[in-house]
Design an enzyme around this catalytic site. Structure first.
Site, PDB file in Angstrom:
ATOM      1  N   GLY A  55     -70.667-134.872   1.235  1.00 37.17           N
ATOM      2  CA  GLY A  55     -69.900-134.043   0.314  1.00 37.17           C
ATOM      3  C   GLY A  55     -68.514-134.655   0.191  1.00 37.17           C
ATOM      4  O   GLY A  55     -67.856-134.925   1.202  1.00 37.17           O
ATOM      5  N   ALA A  56     -68.086-134.880  -1.059  1.00 35.44           N
ATOM      6  CA  ALA A  56     -66.859-135.645  -1.286  1.00 35.44           C
ATOM      7  C   ALA A  56     -65.660-135.116  -0.495  1.00 35.44           C
ATOM      8  O   ALA A  56     -65.009-135.884   0.232  1.00 35.44           O
ATOM      9  CB  ALA A  56     -66.574-135.697  -2.785  1.00 35.44           C
ATOM     10  N   ARG A  88     -68.916-145.541   2.180  1.00 33.39           N
ATOM     11  CA  ARG A  88     -69.674-145.035   1.028  1.00 33.39           C
ATOM     12  C   ARG A  88     -68.882-145.300  -0.245  1.00 33.39           C
ATOM     13  O   ARG A  88     -67.689-145.015  -0.313  1.00 33.39           O
ATOM     14  CB  ARG A  88     -69.999-143.538   1.183  1.00 33.39           C
ATOM     15  N   ASP A 238     -68.806-136.071  -7.073  1.00 32.48           N
ATOM     16  CA  ASP A 238     -68.289-137.062  -6.132  1.00 32.48           C
ATOM     17  C   ASP A 238     -67.146-137.858  -6.729  1.00 32.48           C
ATOM     18  O   ASP A 238     -66.360-138.476  -6.022  1.00 32.48           O
ATOM     19  CB  ASP A 238     -69.410-137.998  -5.689  1.00 32.48           C
ATOM     20  N   ASN A 248     -72.196-137.327  -9.939  1.00 28.73           N
ATOM     21  CA  ASN A 248     -72.618-136.342  -8.934  1.00 28.73           C
ATOM     22  C   ASN A 248     -74.010-136.744  -8.464  1.00 28.73           C
ATOM     23  O   ASN A 248     -74.613-137.697  -8.968  1.00 28.73           O
ATOM     24  CB  ASN A 248     -72.595-134.913  -9.513  1.00 28.73           C
ATOM     25  N   LYS A 249     -74.524-136.014  -7.520  1.00 27.21           N
ATOM     26  CA  LYS A 249     -75.838-136.282  -6.936  1.00 27.21           C
ATOM     27  C   LYS A 249     -76.868-136.597  -8.018  1.00 27.21           C
ATOM     28  O   LYS A 249     -76.920-135.957  -9.057  1.00 27.21           O
ATOM     29  CB  LYS A 249     -76.271-135.036  -6.150  1.00 27.21           C
TER      30      LYS A 249
END
Lengths: 358, 358
Positions: A55-56, A88, A238, A248-249
């Protein structure tokens, strides 16, 4: 937030030992609640890279404390910053936290004290931003609840909950705020393959808080929207460009397309640390590719109560594992930030953040 | 088609015992190749309902032989028809096969002989239709291959392969035909949660045939299309209205939206038995809801080689399991049928099937 009635955050300093940072090792949820100690820069880097935390915003907070742990080890902070940034590639909060540490502690002699203070500041800022996101987003839910019978049905993808952000969450913050205010809500929880952050983490969070929810395969959201069973989509991000493109995801783009096609409002909740003030097109955001074992194998609880990994595919079939996708701004109804809700475009974002160039 | 070099179909009559129908129990693939005997109407109904066999055409063929098994048991055929039709609501081939049996055998004295002959006819018709779908669809792949370097990248959802259709498949038939003709292809295989027919069955089929493929989570297709990594989408269907609306495995609608948004051609392959000549809007097609255990638990091979079921979610979180969704005709580039390729609209379909009313 609540875990069996006790208050927790996604990361914290041990009460008795200020040199000990603690996290919830999220890889074991929802089956096991395991607290992990971070004592070194390496511990923090591994926790981020191998997704004990994710999670960012929580990645940002963990990187902030990682810099503090590096200072305790007398590791050069520039070097520590490089190491943390390489863990990451997509979440921009990581760079935001590490750069904040570098800037704040540059001229300080007592690096440990300075990085500790800054890490706490970063963390408190994230918490406060998420709290405000909850207040602003709650009004959107309240508006919908006034116009309909029954609960407001909210679909979310992945986990942008308190587990992803130290406290409150980004996408979930408005949901918690609405629920706590007595507004009836029901959450459709996208499973979120391949790492199942929705089915494992969001469902677990909501269950702990007593919020009605239903887990669905990632394939289901479009069907629900076609049938009027979703009033609103809220996701985290993110990285969001200053033009409103949302990384995002993986799979978020598909839900945004369905929301557009069925006239369901699609919101993205984020603290300002998640904005990328330099990148104008989402297509330029680096997209992380992870190992194929995350697609081919999955861990769950077997009938003896043990966590077991099982193979889901033919052993010899290859798999690809893109972790994020980019939802173009044109599909986003609005951004929910700590300063309020704005359109997902340069003008809307600039109105809320006039001090930023870009 | 090939299984370890040996030819198989999805259903067949035992060579030595004509009263014995055999299927591949697909629940155990790709880890175990298990042949199941069907000796009674109940065996056939359970095989359909519990998805030992699945895929609209194979469900049709199994229902056809189910009527034969009922005749062997001297069960009233009208009653057998009702039982078989109640097993699964969405696939229309089921009704097509059962009604064919009723019509064909109504005036026959030797019900067993008549239903046997008809079941064989149904099955051969399905096989021949799939072969022709392969030939027509192959030309589309060939056209793309002429315009680009490297393999034609084809994305498919669920399993509309030979396992779903007795032989060749619907969506996969053009892929097999192209590959066998020497055209370079690569298949993106959607995992297809919650039952993972893509990751388990399509990947296994393609592996057995030596066709290059890569398994992806259902969330990934949109990202690939945004980046020019998909030349064409081909899926099967459980029921297509005479107006071109396509009911298919849940999640198909999301891929169709992404294809439209990125200008990737989106084809649906089907034999004429899958057309619903009476229903004009896809929104009127009944959508099966299955048990939540299919979402909450998954079976895979553990590291001792055993098939093990594991829990993926919090035990107390509920899950919803809609098995199909409807892709509106406006998102479909074309239908690949045994008579050729047509537009997904009333006029296009009528041109290929002028004898049908509707």
């Amino acid at each position: 937030m609540n875990v069996d009635g006790k208050q927790y955050r996604g990361i914290w300093v041990n009460e008795r030992d200020k040199k000990l940072i603690q996290i919830i090792d999220q890889r074991h949820l929802p089956h096991k609640f395991i607290i992990e100690d971070l004592k070194t820069l390496d511990d923090a880097a591994i926790a981020i890279k191998d997704m004990h935390v994710r999670g960012a915003p929580l990645i940002g907070a963990t990187a902030g404390y990682g810099m503090y742990l590096a200072a305790l080890e007398c590791i050069d902070l520039e070097e520590a910053a490089r190491k943390l940034k390489s863990t990451r590639p997509t979440a921009i909060d990581l760079a935001w936290a590490v750069d904040w540490q570098l800037k704040e502690t540059k001229d300080k002699t007592d690096k440990a004290a300075a990085t500790f203070e800054t890490a706490n500041k970063i963390t408190e800022e994230i918490v406060e931003q998420c709290r405000k996101i909850g207040q602003h987003g709650m009004k959107l839910i309240e508006d919908i609840s006034r116009k309909k019978e029954g609960p407001v049905n909210i679909l979310t993808h992945c986990n942008a909950g308190w587990l992803a952000t130290v406290d409150y969450g980004t996408a979930t913050a408005p949901i918690y705020a609405a629920f706590d205010k007595g507004i009836k809500v029901h959450v459709w929880v996208d499973e979120t393959r391949p790492r199942n952050q929705g089915a494992r983490l969001t469902a677990w969070e909501l269950l702990q808080h007593g919020i009605p929810h239903t887990i669905i395969a990632d394939n289901v959201g479009g069907h629900l929207m076609q049938h009027g069973m979703v009033d609103m989509v809220v996701v985290g991000t993110d990285r969001t460009t200053y033009t409103g493109d949302v990384a995002n995801k993986i799979g978020t783009y598909l839900k945004a397309l369905a929301a557009k096609d069925t006239n369901v409002p699609f919101y993205v909740a984020l603290p300002s640390s998640t904005f990328d003030w330099k990148t104008s097109s989402g297509m330029d955001i680096p997209i992380e590719q992870r190992g194929d074992e995350e697609v081919k194998y999955i861990q769950g609880k077997d009938n003896s109560g043990e966590l077991t990994k099982v193979l889901l595919t033919p052993e010899k079939s290859p798999a690809a594992n893109y972790a994020f996708d980019v939802t173009p701004a044109r599909l986003v109804t609005g951004l929910i930030t700590e300063r309020g809700v704005c359109g997902a475009d340069k003008e809307g974002i600039k109105k809320l953040y006039p001090e930023k160039n870009g």
